[in-house]
Enzyme design. Structure first.
Site, PDB file in Angstrom:
ATOM      1  N   LYS A 184      47.164  29.562  48.291  1.00 30.34           N
ATOM      2  CA  LYS A 184      47.145  30.700  49.216  1.00 30.34           C
ATOM      3  C   LYS A 184      45.723  30.975  49.717  1.00 30.34           C
ATOM      4  CE  LYS A 184      48.777  33.737  46.242  1.00 30.34           C
ATOM      5  NZ  LYS A 184      48.725  32.930  45.004  1.00 30.34           N
ATOM      6  N   ARG A 220      40.763  23.177  39.040  1.00 32.59           N
ATOM      7  CA  ARG A 220      40.061  24.078  39.965  1.00 32.59           C
ATOM      8  C   ARG A 220      38.682  24.451  39.417  1.00 32.59           C
ATOM      9  NH1 ARG A 220      42.899  29.359  42.418  1.00 32.59           N
ATOM     10  NH2 ARG A 220      42.716  30.304  40.359  1.00 32.59           N
ATOM     11  N   ARG A 278      37.217  29.049  36.183  1.00 32.51           N
ATOM     12  CA  ARG A 278      37.422  30.492  36.035  1.00 32.51           C
ATOM     13  C   ARG A 278      37.982  30.757  34.652  1.00 32.51           C
ATOM     14  NH1 ARG A 278      40.897  32.743  41.030  1.00 32.51           N
ATOM     15  NH2 ARG A 278      42.033  33.781  39.364  1.00 32.51           N
TER      16      ARG A 278
HETATM   17  P1  AMP Z   1      44.162  35.875  41.604  1.00 33.88           P
HETATM   18  O1  AMP Z   1      42.757  35.554  41.944  1.00 33.88           O
HETATM   19  O2  AMP Z   1      44.991  36.261  42.802  1.00 33.88           O
HETATM   20  O3  AMP Z   1      44.821  34.788  40.792  1.00 33.88           O
HETATM   21  O4  AMP Z   1      44.125  37.183  40.684  1.00 33.88           O
HETATM   22  C1  AMP Z   1      43.437  37.180  39.454  1.00 33.88           C
HETATM   23  C2  AMP Z   1      43.887  38.355  38.602  1.00 33.88           C
HETATM   24  O5  AMP Z   1      43.612  39.591  39.277  1.00 33.88           O
HETATM   25  C3  AMP Z   1      45.372  38.404  38.280  1.00 33.88           C
HETATM   26  O6  AMP Z   1      45.728  37.573  37.188  1.00 33.88           O
HETATM   27  C4  AMP Z   1      45.533  39.898  37.954  1.00 33.88           C
HETATM   28  O7  AMP Z   1      44.989  40.194  36.680  1.00 33.88           O
HETATM   29  C5  AMP Z   1      44.617  40.548  38.987  1.00 33.88           C
HETATM   30  N1  AMP Z   1      45.318  40.874  40.259  1.00 33.88           N
HETATM   31  C6  AMP Z   1      45.007  40.410  41.491  1.00 33.88           C
HETATM   32  N2  AMP Z   1      45.811  40.919  42.425  1.00 33.88           N
HETATM   33  C7  AMP Z   1      46.694  41.731  41.771  1.00 33.88           C
HETATM   34  C8  AMP Z   1      47.797  42.541  42.182  1.00 33.88           C
HETATM   35  N3  AMP Z   1      48.172  42.627  43.463  1.00 33.88           N
HETATM   36  N4  AMP Z   1      48.463  43.228  41.213  1.00 33.88           N
HETATM   37  C9  AMP Z   1      48.101  43.165  39.928  1.00 33.88           C
HETATM   38  N5  AMP Z   1      47.085  42.407  39.467  1.00 33.88           N
HETATM   39  C10 AMP Z   1      46.370  41.701  40.377  1.00 33.88           C
END
Ligand code: AMP
Length: 215
Positions: A13, A128, A161
């Site tokens: 994404k 990644r 990460r």
């Molecule tokens: P991502 O980079 O999108 O994989 O997000 C990393 C982490 O941020 C996730 O595993 C959640 O802990 C938190 N996070 C990001 N976006 C959301 C959301 N919309 N709702 C809840 N937690 C989120």
């Protein structure tokens, strides 16, 4: 235009969102995960509030997420267009987002659903790497840097990460299936869902996303 990119972590994404943003200067990228990582880097109160959830691969509570998104949209000219990447992630967030957009008289134009198997997600996240300085992401096999471990853009150090560890990835996938996947039916019923096959490589996937966005 208001677009939502929905799908599990590692589905591509962010990579696709960044590509379309570069080419359409009126599109803004709202990536809640990155906004939380930035807050943690700055050591702000928000960063401290979300750290435990992020490190464990759990979703951050809805109220905290909604406050962040509402702040991001205050005064924003929604006509310019947004890609929401990684938001909404629960039915509660989806409903509250609908209310927020209704107040601004802006419907969602398309929800792009990045469909991909868990095994492909695990492979992608394992390879990644992210720059500690500018946050650009790479993949050791599919999108490698010119020099191993060094960012092409700023020469920063590339690392994995902390929530891309196999343990945290398992938890993130569990959270995805339990809490985020129900949004696929939620948006399908509203008629805004466009499914793309996210198992494809970056370029063919980009063509499908472009068709879905009608750009
Ligand atoms: P991502 O980079 O999108 O994989 O997000 C990393 C982490 O941020 C996730 O595993 C959640 O802990 C938190 N996070 C990001 N976006 C959301 C959301 N919309 N709702 C809840 N937690 C989120």
């Amino acid at each position: 235009m208001i677009y939502v990119f929905l799908g599990p972590p590692g589905a591509g994404k962010g990579t696709q969102a960044r590509y379309f943003m570069k080419r359409h200067d009126k599109l803004a990228h709202v990536e809640t995960g990155q906004l939380f990582r930035d807050a943690m880097k700055r050591g702000s109160d928000l960063g401290e509030q979300v750290r435990q959830y992020m490190e464990a691969g759990e979703l951050v509570p809805d109220d905290i997420v909604m406050e962040l998104v509402e702040k991001r949209l205050v005064g924003a000219a929604l006509d310019d267009g947004f890609i929401f990447d990684g938001f909404p992630r629960t039915i509660e967030q989806g409903e509250r987002f609908d209310t927020l957009l209704r107040q601004k008289h802006r419907p969602i134009d398309a929800v792009v659903y990045f469909a991909i198997s868990d095994s492909a997600v695990v492979r992608r996240l394992d390879g990644r790497r992210v720059c500690t300085n500018c946050d650009r992401t790479y993949h050791r096999t599919y999108d490698p840097p010119t020099e191993d471990g060094v960012c092409d853009r700023c020469e920063g150090e590339l690392v994995r990460r902390s929530d891309d560890s196999p343990e945290a990835v398992r938890k993130r996938l569990q959270e995805y299936h339990a809490k985020t996947e129900p949004l696929v039916s939620f948006y399908r019923e509203k008629g805004s869902l466009k499914r793309v096959n996210a198992e494809q490589n970056i370029e063919p996937l980009r063509n499908d996303v472009r068709d879905a966005l009608d750009l």
